[in-house]
Scaffold this active site. Structure first.
Site, PDB file in Angstrom:
ATOM      1  N   GLY A  74      -4.826   1.078  -4.485  1.00 11.48           N
ATOM      2  CA  GLY A  74      -6.285   1.044  -4.319  1.00 11.48           C
ATOM      3  C   GLY A  74      -6.771  -0.379  -4.163  1.00 11.48           C
ATOM      4  N   ASP A  75      -7.903  -0.508  -3.491  1.00  6.60           N
ATOM      5  CA  ASP A  75      -8.546  -1.821  -3.420  1.00  6.60           C
ATOM      6  C   ASP A  75     -10.033  -1.632  -3.146  1.00  6.60           C
ATOM      7  OD1 ASP A  75      -7.981  -4.820  -3.440  1.00  6.60           O
ATOM      8  OD2 ASP A  75      -9.299  -4.580  -1.708  1.00  6.60           O
ATOM      9  N   GLN A  76     -10.802  -2.573  -3.655  1.00  5.27           N
ATOM     10  CA  GLN A  76     -12.258  -2.495  -3.487  1.00  5.27           C
ATOM     11  C   GLN A  76     -12.829  -3.863  -3.162  1.00  5.27           C
ATOM     12  OE1 GLN A  76     -14.623  -1.787  -7.104  1.00  5.27           O
ATOM     13  NE2 GLN A  76     -15.538  -0.038  -6.013  1.00  5.27           N
ATOM     14  N   ALA A 111     -10.832   1.517  -0.851  1.00  2.37           N
ATOM     15  CA  ALA A 111      -9.705   2.143  -0.133  1.00  2.37           C
ATOM     16  C   ALA A 111      -8.696   2.692  -1.135  1.00  2.37           C
ATOM     17  CB  ALA A 111      -9.027   1.117   0.769  1.00  2.37           C
TER      18      ALA A 111
END
Ligand code: DGT
Length: 198
Positions: A74-76, A111
């Site tokens: 995940g990434d933000q 994501a």
């Protein structure tokens, strides 16, 4: 029915762990050790592509060590006025970020992906838009003092589920996406792969 693969979250994020645990998803967590700053340097694509690239890199780093497992990455990113903001390094920087975001609407681009055997099997990106009110300097100082131990782990220097709610007049988008994981889309992908019951 073949046995479901082990599920690993390639993340240090307390928020992501809490969301998966809260949804009763059976998983383990392993940090990815990916150098996000190095991947961000010179990246010229849109924020959604950058977030997906980072999420994929994290998941692939863990998948390379655990090829049989199904790995979540995940990434933000926070985008405001065409600028991408990283997590604040310290409280003065958190204060600067919040003063800049005050009175504006910013976007959280979040994501998530699934990787198995080093290859991506599913990716998804969602955005949320958050309108932050203009707040007094007194409010900001009290907020920073109360949230000092928490907000440096958060890309926007706030926890929407906590006192950060007092910063906003409007939130458009999925709550979980704000907290760092498009959880509902991920749960659907896990059901499709037999990790969760349909
Ligand atoms: N509890 C909480 N966390 C938030 C909120 N908004 C953003 N975050 C957190 C979720 C993520 O942990 C972090 C976004 O940064 P990253 O995507 O780089 O993940 P992080 O570095 O935390 O972990 P990782 O890179 O996955 O090991 O911000 C919120 O409203 N509440």
């Amino acid at each position: 029915m073949p046995e479901a693969p082990r599920l690993i979250l390639a993340s240090l994020s307390a928020s992501r762990k809490a969301m998966l645990a809260g949804a009763a998803v059976p998983f383990e967590a392993t940090p990815s050790q990916v150098d996000e700053a190095a991947l961000k340097v010179g990246f010229s694509g849109p924020p959604a592509a950058l977030a997906s690239t980072l999420a994929l890199a994290k998941a692939q780093a863990v998948s390379s060590q655990q090829p049989d497992a199904l790995v979540i990455g995940g990434d933000q990113l926070l985008v405001c006025g065409g600028k991408i903001y990283d997590k604040p390094r310290d409280l003065p920087e958190a204060a600067t970020h919040l003063r800049t975001l005050s009175g504006q609407t910013h976007e959280l681009v979040t994501a998530v992906c699934l990787v198995q055997g080093g290859a991506p099997v599913w990716t998804h990106v969602e955005s949320a838009h958050l309108s932050m009110r203009r707040f007094s300097e007194d409010f900001l100082q009290a907020y920073l003092a109360a949230e000092a131990g928490e907000i440096l782990h958060c890309v926007g220097a706030y926890r929407l589920e906590g006192p950060g709610a007092q910063l906003f007049t409007r939130v458009e988008g999925d709550y979980f996406t704000v907290l760092g994981l498009p959880l509902l889309a991920l749960l659907g992908a896990l059901r499709e792969r037999g990790v969760l019951a349909a």
